[in-house]
Every structure is written in C-alpha cells, then in structure tokens.
Scaffold this motif. Sequence first.
Motif, PDB file in Angstrom:
ATOM      1  N   GLU A  60       0.800  -1.224   0.000  1.00  0.00           N
ATOM      2  CA  GLU A  60       0.000   0.000   0.000  1.00  0.00           C
ATOM      3  C   GLU A  60       0.832   1.274   0.000  1.00  0.00           C
ATOM      4  N   ASP A  61       2.011   1.238   0.622  1.00  0.00           N
ATOM      5  CA  ASP A  61       2.808   2.462   0.742  1.00  0.00           C
ATOM      6  C   ASP A  61       3.572   2.824  -0.530  1.00  0.00           C
ATOM      7  N   VAL A  62       3.526   1.981  -1.549  1.00  0.00           N
ATOM      8  CA  VAL A  62       4.204   2.295  -2.810  1.00  0.00           C
ATOM      9  C   VAL A  62       3.330   3.245  -3.620  1.00  0.00           C
ATOM     10  N   ARG A  63       3.856   4.430  -3.848  1.00  0.00           N
ATOM     11  CA  ARG A  63       3.156   5.443  -4.641  1.00  0.00           C
ATOM     12  C   ARG A  63       3.903   5.728  -5.947  1.00  0.00           C
ATOM     13  N   THR A  64       5.250   5.658  -5.896  1.00  0.00           N
ATOM     14  CA  THR A  64       6.073   5.959  -7.067  1.00  0.00           C
ATOM     15  C   THR A  64       7.021   4.810  -7.348  1.00  0.00           C
ATOM     16  N   VAL A  65       7.013   4.357  -8.592  1.00  0.00           N
ATOM     17  CA  VAL A  65       7.893   3.284  -9.045  1.00  0.00           C
ATOM     18  C   VAL A  65       8.986   3.913  -9.902  1.00  0.00           C
ATOM     19  N   GLY A  66      10.233   3.636  -9.544  1.00  0.00           N
ATOM     20  CA  GLY A  66      11.357   4.100 -10.349  1.00  0.00           C
ATOM     21  C   GLY A  66      11.781   2.994 -11.295  1.00  0.00           C
ATOM     22  N   VAL A  67      12.013   3.325 -12.553  1.00  0.00           N
ATOM     23  CA  VAL A  67      12.459   2.342 -13.539  1.00  0.00           C
ATOM     24  C   VAL A  67      13.930   2.624 -13.833  1.00  0.00           C
ATOM     25  N   VAL A  68      14.767   1.606 -13.603  1.00  0.00           N
ATOM     26  CA  VAL A  68      16.210   1.752 -13.782  1.00  0.00           C
ATOM     27  C   VAL A  68      16.742   0.684 -14.728  1.00  0.00           C
ATOM     28  N   SER A  69      17.920   0.938 -15.263  1.00  0.00           N
ATOM     29  CA  SER A  69      18.569  -0.031 -16.144  1.00  0.00           C
ATOM     30  C   SER A  69      20.035  -0.126 -15.775  1.00  0.00           C
ATOM     31  N   GLU A  85       0.785   1.281 -18.122  1.00  0.00           N
ATOM     32  CA  GLU A  85       0.088   0.331 -17.241  1.00  0.00           C
ATOM     33  C   GLU A  85       0.264   0.714 -15.777  1.00  0.00           C
ATOM     34  N   LEU A  86       1.484   1.079 -15.393  1.00  0.00           N
ATOM     35  CA  LEU A  86       1.731   1.488 -14.006  1.00  0.00           C
ATOM     36  C   LEU A  86       0.946   2.757 -13.676  1.00  0.00           C
ATOM     37  N   SER A  87       0.949   3.707 -14.587  1.00  0.00           N
ATOM     38  CA  SER A  87       0.198   4.954 -14.377  1.00  0.00           C
ATOM     39  C   SER A  87      -1.295   4.681 -14.261  1.00  0.00           C
ATOM     40  N   ASN A  88      -1.822   3.828 -15.134  1.00  0.00           N
ATOM     41  CA  ASN A  88      -3.245   3.480 -15.082  1.00  0.00           C
ATOM     42  C   ASN A  88      -3.616   2.781 -13.786  1.00  0.00           C
ATOM     43  N   ALA A  89      -2.634   2.116 -13.169  1.00  0.00           N
ATOM     44  CA  ALA A  89      -2.875   1.441 -11.893  1.00  0.00           C
ATOM     45  C   ALA A  89      -2.771   2.407 -10.718  1.00  0.00           C
ATOM     46  N   GLY A  90      -2.442   3.662 -10.999  1.00  0.00           N
ATOM     47  CA  GLY A  90      -2.411   4.659  -9.944  1.00  0.00           C
ATOM     48  C   GLY A  90      -1.027   4.984  -9.406  1.00  0.00           C
ATOM     49  N   TYR A  91       0.014   4.484 -10.041  1.00  0.00           N
ATOM     50  CA  TYR A  91       1.375   4.753  -9.589  1.00  0.00           C
ATOM     51  C   TYR A  91       1.994   5.888 -10.400  1.00  0.00           C
ATOM     52  N   ALA A  92       2.748   6.732  -9.716  1.00  0.00           N
ATOM     53  CA  ALA A  92       3.599   7.679 -10.423  1.00  0.00           C
ATOM     54  C   ALA A  92       4.810   6.878 -10.890  1.00  0.00           C
ATOM     55  N   VAL A  93       5.366   7.215 -12.030  1.00  0.00           N
ATOM     56  CA  VAL A  93       6.499   6.480 -12.585  1.00  0.00           C
ATOM     57  C   VAL A  93       7.623   7.466 -12.891  1.00  0.00           C
ATOM     58  N   LYS A  94       8.801   7.149 -12.415  1.00  0.00           N
ATOM     59  CA  LYS A  94       9.976   7.966 -12.709  1.00  0.00           C
ATOM     60  C   LYS A  94      10.974   7.079 -13.440  1.00  0.00           C
ATOM     61  N   VAL A  95      11.249   7.403 -14.691  1.00  0.00           N
ATOM     62  CA  VAL A  95      12.147   6.612 -15.534  1.00  0.00           C
ATOM     63  C   VAL A  95      13.503   7.305 -15.582  1.00  0.00           C
ATOM     64  N   MET A  96      14.547   6.573 -15.255  1.00  0.00           N
ATOM     65  CA  MET A  96      15.892   7.127 -15.315  1.00  0.00           C
ATOM     66  C   MET A  96      16.292   7.319 -16.786  1.00  0.00           C
ATOM     67  N   PRO A  97      17.126   8.327 -17.068  1.00  0.00           N
ATOM     68  CA  PRO A  97      17.452   8.691 -18.453  1.00  0.00           C
ATOM     69  C   PRO A  97      18.109   7.599 -19.295  1.00  0.00           C
TER      70      PRO A  97
END
Length: 181
Positions: A60-69, A85-97
């Motif tokens: 429940e405490d996960v609000r933002t998912v970071g995507v890394v490579s 898909e993550l955004s539609n599920a209600g998560y903020a998404v931060k993608v690393m450059p």
Amino acid sequence: MRNESVAAVKSTSCRISGLRPGETRTCVRSLSMRFACAILSVGCMLALSASAVVWNVFPEDVRTVGVVSVSDIVNATTLARATNELSNAGYAVKVMPNVSGPKQVSAAERARYFEEAWLDPTIDLLMFSTGGQGAIDVIEVNDWEKLKARDMRVIGFSDLTLVLNTMLKKGAGHPLSGPMI
C-alpha cells in the motif's frame, strides 16, 4: 484443475500477505505477458498465466515506481506500454534517463543512475527495465555503503539476479526476484 491451482495460489498468498480471500490492495493488468503478479511485501513472486487476475502487486505504501537499467536498454514501445500500465494502476512512474535510448551507457553512468534512483526520496520501489548483460560491471562500481542509508525495495531477474544477490550480501535494501517491464 487450472482453477483449483489458481485458487490454491491465491489462498496461500492471502495467508502469507495477511489479506482475507477476495481482499485486494491494487488491481493491475499484466505489464507484460512474461508475468502476472508479485507480492513485494512478503518477498515472493507468483507467476500465473497471463489470463489470471493480477492482484496484490505492490504494498500500500508504494506510490512511485522508479524504472532503472543496469544491464541493457529497453525499446521505447515496451517502456511506454509498461509506464502506461503502471500509471493506469495509480502509480507515479519515474524513468531514469538511461533506460531507453540508442545505446547502452557506460557502467559508471548506469551505476550513477541506479544510485540516484535508489536515493531519490520520491521513489518507493525500483523496478529494473530489462535483463541482458552488464550488471556485473555495475555492482563493482556501486557505493553499497551509501545505498545502505535507504531501505529500498528492488525487483528484477535474469542478469539482475547478480545485483539482487549483491544486495543480500551487502545488506542493502530488499531484493525481490520478480517481473521487469
């Protein structure tokens, strides 16, 4: 037989996670046909067929998912579909450059982006973009003592198993072998 198997997995999963049967925290369609769901709060992955219902994806405490490579890059279409898909599920998404682009960046740059995402206070969970090759170069460059300062949940598999095992060895964060985008 299949319905009985899915019911058994759900029952066991509810028992482990402390949820009552039928209770959900988050419902999400599969980000990829490669996986169906992961329950991060208890550190286990449940792989069901793509036709199965996806439930209890993140705590429940996960609000933002970071995507890394830290290995290979992912193509732009896959990245867009997964972040949508993550955004539609209600998560903020931060993608690393360095996640998507024309070519893979150096190990030092991949390590820097990994550390930057890990230490970003707005990110609650890190999800690797893809496996491949290159993680071995990054684990030798990462400042694991600095990463111990924040208790981060990290999910991935394939080449990233090396990173997850290093996290265990160094006592940094909460690694989970599970789905990537």
